[in-house]
Design a protein around this motif. Sequence first.
Motif, PDB file in Angstrom:
ATOM      1  N   SER A  48       0.435  -0.840   0.217  1.00 25.24           N
ATOM      2  CA  SER A  48      -0.354   0.390   0.198  1.00 25.24           C
ATOM      3  C   SER A  48       0.191   1.266   0.261  1.00 25.24           C
ATOM      4  O   SER A  48       0.589   2.227  -0.650  1.00 25.24           O
ATOM      5  CB  SER A  48      -0.833   0.182   1.043  1.00 25.24           C
ATOM      6  N   PHE A  49       2.320   0.601   0.733  1.00 21.78           N
ATOM      7  CA  PHE A  49       3.225   2.678   0.426  1.00 21.78           C
ATOM      8  C   PHE A  49       4.492   1.798   0.622  1.00 21.78           C
ATOM      9  O   PHE A  49       4.622   0.557   1.051  1.00 21.78           O
ATOM     10  CB  PHE A  49       2.942   2.620   2.010  1.00 21.78           C
ATOM     11  N   PRO A  50       5.290   2.017  -0.328  1.00 20.31           N
ATOM     12  CA  PRO A  50       6.668   1.215  -0.032  1.00 20.31           C
ATOM     13  C   PRO A  50       7.083   2.022   1.271  1.00 20.31           C
ATOM     14  O   PRO A  50       7.126   2.584   1.331  1.00 20.31           O
ATOM     15  CB  PRO A  50       7.580   2.518  -1.018  1.00 20.31           C
ATOM     16  N   VAL A  51       8.493   0.712   0.893  1.00 19.10           N
ATOM     17  CA  VAL A  51       8.788   0.687   2.240  1.00 19.10           C
ATOM     18  C   VAL A  51       9.714   2.009   2.169  1.00 19.10           C
ATOM     19  O   VAL A  51      10.308   2.137   1.053  1.00 19.10           O
ATOM     20  CB  VAL A  51       9.627  -1.011   3.062  1.00 19.10           C
ATOM     21  N   ASN A  52      10.147   2.294   3.864  1.00 28.53           N
ATOM     22  CA  ASN A  52      11.582   2.908   3.690  1.00 28.53           C
ATOM     23  C   ASN A  52      12.511   2.679   4.123  1.00 28.53           C
ATOM     24  O   ASN A  52      13.639   2.908   3.295  1.00 28.53           O
ATOM     25  CB  ASN A  52      11.226   4.123   5.391  1.00 28.53           C
ATOM     26  N   GLU A  53      13.050   1.827   4.830  1.00 30.43           N
ATOM     27  CA  GLU A  53      14.285   1.180   5.781  1.00 30.43           C
ATOM     28  C   GLU A  53      14.091  -0.289   4.774  1.00 30.43           C
ATOM     29  O   GLU A  53      15.146  -1.120   4.217  1.00 30.43           O
ATOM     30  CB  GLU A  53      14.438   0.958   6.590  1.00 30.43           C
ATOM     31  N   PRO A 109      18.384  -6.426  11.474  1.00 31.26           N
ATOM     32  CA  PRO A 109      17.697  -5.271  10.551  1.00 31.26           C
ATOM     33  C   PRO A 109      16.810  -5.819   9.870  1.00 31.26           C
ATOM     34  O   PRO A 109      16.425  -6.240   9.426  1.00 31.26           O
ATOM     35  CB  PRO A 109      18.634  -4.637   9.626  1.00 31.26           C
ATOM     36  N   PRO A 110      15.622  -4.648   8.834  1.00 30.25           N
ATOM     37  CA  PRO A 110      14.978  -4.254   8.277  1.00 30.25           C
ATOM     38  C   PRO A 110      15.508  -5.493   6.748  1.00 30.25           C
ATOM     39  O   PRO A 110      16.795  -5.276   6.486  1.00 30.25           O
ATOM     40  CB  PRO A 110      14.612  -3.238   7.888  1.00 30.25           C
ATOM     41  N   VAL A 111      14.295  -6.208   6.388  1.00 25.86           N
ATOM     42  CA  VAL A 111      14.885  -6.968   4.561  1.00 25.86           C
ATOM     43  C   VAL A 111      14.205  -5.880   4.339  1.00 25.86           C
ATOM     44  O   VAL A 111      12.899  -5.917   4.098  1.00 25.86           O
ATOM     45  CB  VAL A 111      14.627  -8.375   5.369  1.00 25.86           C
ATOM     46  N   ALA A 112      14.588  -6.933   2.484  1.00 22.35           N
ATOM     47  CA  ALA A 112      13.992  -6.211   1.308  1.00 22.35           C
ATOM     48  C   ALA A 112      13.484  -7.796   1.101  1.00 22.35           C
ATOM     49  O   ALA A 112      13.722  -8.854   0.935  1.00 22.35           O
ATOM     50  CB  ALA A 112      14.733  -6.119  -0.138  1.00 22.35           C
ATOM     51  N   LEU A 113      11.790  -7.608   0.614  1.00 23.89           N
ATOM     52  CA  LEU A 113      10.542  -9.219   0.440  1.00 23.89           C
ATOM     53  C   LEU A 113      10.515  -8.738  -1.183  1.00 23.89           C
ATOM     54  O   LEU A 113       9.234  -7.991  -1.244  1.00 23.89           O
ATOM     55  CB  LEU A 113       9.751  -9.089   1.968  1.00 23.89           C
ATOM     56  N   ASN A 148       7.007 -17.114  -2.925  1.00 22.80           N
ATOM     57  CA  ASN A 148       7.254 -17.281  -1.451  1.00 22.80           C
ATOM     58  C   ASN A 148       8.650 -17.370  -1.419  1.00 22.80           C
ATOM     59  O   ASN A 148       9.234 -16.885  -2.247  1.00 22.80           O
ATOM     60  CB  ASN A 148       6.911 -19.264  -0.841  1.00 22.80           C
ATOM     61  N   MET A 149       8.826 -16.723  -0.191  1.00 22.68           N
ATOM     62  CA  MET A 149      11.349 -17.132   0.526  1.00 22.68           C
ATOM     63  C   MET A 149      10.568 -17.222   1.836  1.00 22.68           C
ATOM     64  O   MET A 149      10.223 -16.874   1.817  1.00 22.68           O
ATOM     65  CB  MET A 149      10.733 -15.209  -0.084  1.00 22.68           C
ATOM     66  N   ASP A 150      11.510 -17.289   1.618  1.00 21.26           N
ATOM     67  CA  ASP A 150      12.233 -17.864   2.909  1.00 21.26           C
ATOM     68  C   ASP A 150      13.236 -16.603   3.844  1.00 21.26           C
ATOM     69  O   ASP A 150      14.559 -16.336   3.657  1.00 21.26           O
ATOM     70  CB  ASP A 150      13.113 -18.939   3.601  1.00 21.26           C
ATOM     71  N   VAL A 151      13.062 -16.104   4.823  1.00 18.31           N
ATOM     72  CA  VAL A 151      13.448 -15.516   5.536  1.00 18.31           C
ATOM     73  C   VAL A 151      13.902 -16.022   7.345  1.00 18.31           C
ATOM     74  O   VAL A 151      12.605 -16.842   7.970  1.00 18.31           O
ATOM     75  CB  VAL A 151      12.836 -14.105   5.779  1.00 18.31           C
ATOM     76  N   THR A 152      15.018 -16.141   7.542  1.00 15.38           N
ATOM     77  CA  THR A 152      15.960 -17.345   8.676  1.00 15.38           C
ATOM     78  C   THR A 152      16.676 -16.435   9.951  1.00 15.38           C
ATOM     79  O   THR A 152      17.639 -15.495   8.624  1.00 15.38           O
ATOM     80  CB  THR A 152      16.507 -17.920   8.479  1.00 15.38           C
ATOM     81  N   SER A 154       5.030 -17.772  21.893  1.00 14.50           N
ATOM     82  CA  SER A 154       6.241 -17.727  21.448  1.00 14.50           C
ATOM     83  C   SER A 154       4.570 -16.344  19.851  1.00 14.50           C
ATOM     84  O   SER A 154       3.779 -17.099  19.596  1.00 14.50           O
ATOM     85  CB  SER A 154       6.858 -17.686  20.365  1.00 14.50           C
ATOM     86  N   SER A 155       4.771 -15.350  19.465  1.00 16.02           N
ATOM     87  CA  SER A 155       3.748 -14.549  18.609  1.00 16.02           C
ATOM     88  C   SER A 155       5.116 -13.923  17.136  1.00 16.02           C
ATOM     89  O   SER A 155       5.658 -12.921  17.257  1.00 16.02           O
ATOM     90  CB  SER A 155       3.368 -13.724  18.658  1.00 16.02           C
ATOM     91  N   PHE A 156       4.859 -13.835  16.342  1.00 15.99           N
ATOM     92  CA  PHE A 156       5.612 -13.492  15.054  1.00 15.99           C
ATOM     93  C   PHE A 156       5.340 -12.867  14.141  1.00 15.99           C
ATOM     94  O   PHE A 156       3.889 -13.066  13.812  1.00 15.99           O
ATOM     95  CB  PHE A 156       6.449 -14.627  14.242  1.00 15.99           C
ATOM     96  N   PHE A 157       5.719 -11.146  13.888  1.00 15.93           N
ATOM     97  CA  PHE A 157       5.013 -10.405  12.929  1.00 15.93           C
ATOM     98  C   PHE A 157       5.944 -10.017  12.200  1.00 15.93           C
ATOM     99  O   PHE A 157       7.116  -9.972  12.257  1.00 15.93           O
ATOM    100  CB  PHE A 157       5.077  -9.187  14.019  1.00 15.93           C
ATOM    101  N   VAL A 158       5.106  -9.428  10.486  1.00 19.18           N
ATOM    102  CA  VAL A 158       5.871  -8.951   9.558  1.00 19.18           C
ATOM    103  C   VAL A 158       5.498  -8.145   8.953  1.00 19.18           C
ATOM    104  O   VAL A 158       3.854  -7.416   9.054  1.00 19.18           O
ATOM    105  CB  VAL A 158       5.295 -10.230   8.086  1.00 19.18           C
ATOM    106  N   ASP A 159       5.998  -6.680   9.232  1.00 19.69           N
ATOM    107  CA  ASP A 159       5.723  -5.250   8.788  1.00 19.69           C
ATOM    108  C   ASP A 159       6.087  -4.753   7.982  1.00 19.69           C
ATOM    109  O   ASP A 159       6.815  -4.375   7.662  1.00 19.69           O
ATOM    110  CB  ASP A 159       6.357  -4.354  10.670  1.00 19.69           C
ATOM    111  N   ASN A 160       5.444  -3.833   7.523  1.00 16.84           N
ATOM    112  CA  ASN A 160       5.835  -2.520   6.294  1.00 16.84           C
ATOM    113  C   ASN A 160       6.017  -1.548   7.035  1.00 16.84           C
ATOM    114  O   ASN A 160       5.687  -1.519   7.482  1.00 16.84           O
ATOM    115  CB  ASN A 160       4.603  -2.923   5.293  1.00 16.84           C
ATOM    116  N   ASP A 161       7.332  -1.086   7.412  1.00 19.27           N
ATOM    117  CA  ASP A 161       7.638   0.175   8.410  1.00 19.27           C
ATOM    118  C   ASP A 161       7.290   1.547   7.575  1.00 19.27           C
ATOM    119  O   ASP A 161       7.247   2.073   8.710  1.00 19.27           O
ATOM    120  CB  ASP A 161       9.726   0.361   8.272  1.00 19.27           C
ATOM    121  N   VAL A 162       6.410   1.700   6.852  1.00 23.49           N
ATOM    122  CA  VAL A 162       6.062   2.614   6.601  1.00 23.49           C
ATOM    123  C   VAL A 162       4.398   2.428   6.434  1.00 23.49           C
ATOM    124  O   VAL A 162       4.017   3.178   7.086  1.00 23.49           O
ATOM    125  CB  VAL A 162       5.706   3.206   4.866  1.00 23.49           C
TER     126      VAL A 162
END
Length: 234
Positions: A116-121, A154-158, A165-169, A194-202
């Motif tokens: 919805s919005f391009p990420v910043n970092e 740190p922030p990652v590129a997806l 699909n993509m794996d992040v480890t 344990s709960s896991f989250f993925v954010d678009n930083d913008v």
Amino acid sequence: MFKLSITSFCLALAYGVLALAVSCTDHDVPASNLPESKCKDVNGGDRLYPCEFSIEKITFLGADGAAAGTVTGSNQVLALPRSLAKADSYTRNEEGKIGVATFDVQITLKRIASPSFPVNEGYLIGYTHNTSGGKILHTSTGGGTYGERDKFGPPVALNMAIGENMDVTYEMFFPYRMEKAGLVVVPVTVFASSSFFVDNDVTTLKLPRTTVPYNYVGSVTEAFYEKLIVTLKN
């Protein structure tokens, strides 16, 4: 002369049609958002913006990258064999001893919508042991905006395409204490939930986070699994 002109015109027209056909096939037409991107906030209402990702599975990896256990949704129970940990600070079974078992956690993400919005970092991958799961608040003793969560690096590129699909480890630590259960001594983890989250930083910051339900972290993230009961066993 007239016939030549007609011939030239026909050839030019044919080349033009061919060029148009080629130009229509030399790039991929962007895919539409997948239906599941029309996601819900934590109270069950329609989220203001589509969700960019779904978490397909989370796999806990032990020594040599071997899978020690996998979850495919929220509110699941998983006991990881301590013997499969990639590292363990204590390897015996004496009551009262403490240790830390280390596993890699591999999160498999599927892109289901455009940002919805391009990420910043970049995208933020994080977790919490707070038992409120997706209903933890955007509060921080340090005045930050990430709330009661820890970030995986740190922030990652997806940058995968919709449907890919993509794996992040990342590496995850499980502190425990050896306690007696009946006739045996078993590891009891300090943190079970344990709960896991993925954010678009913008996008996270664009949502109205001072109002319900967007004051809850689960309403502003692009994907999450919550309240996984991940423990250890011998």
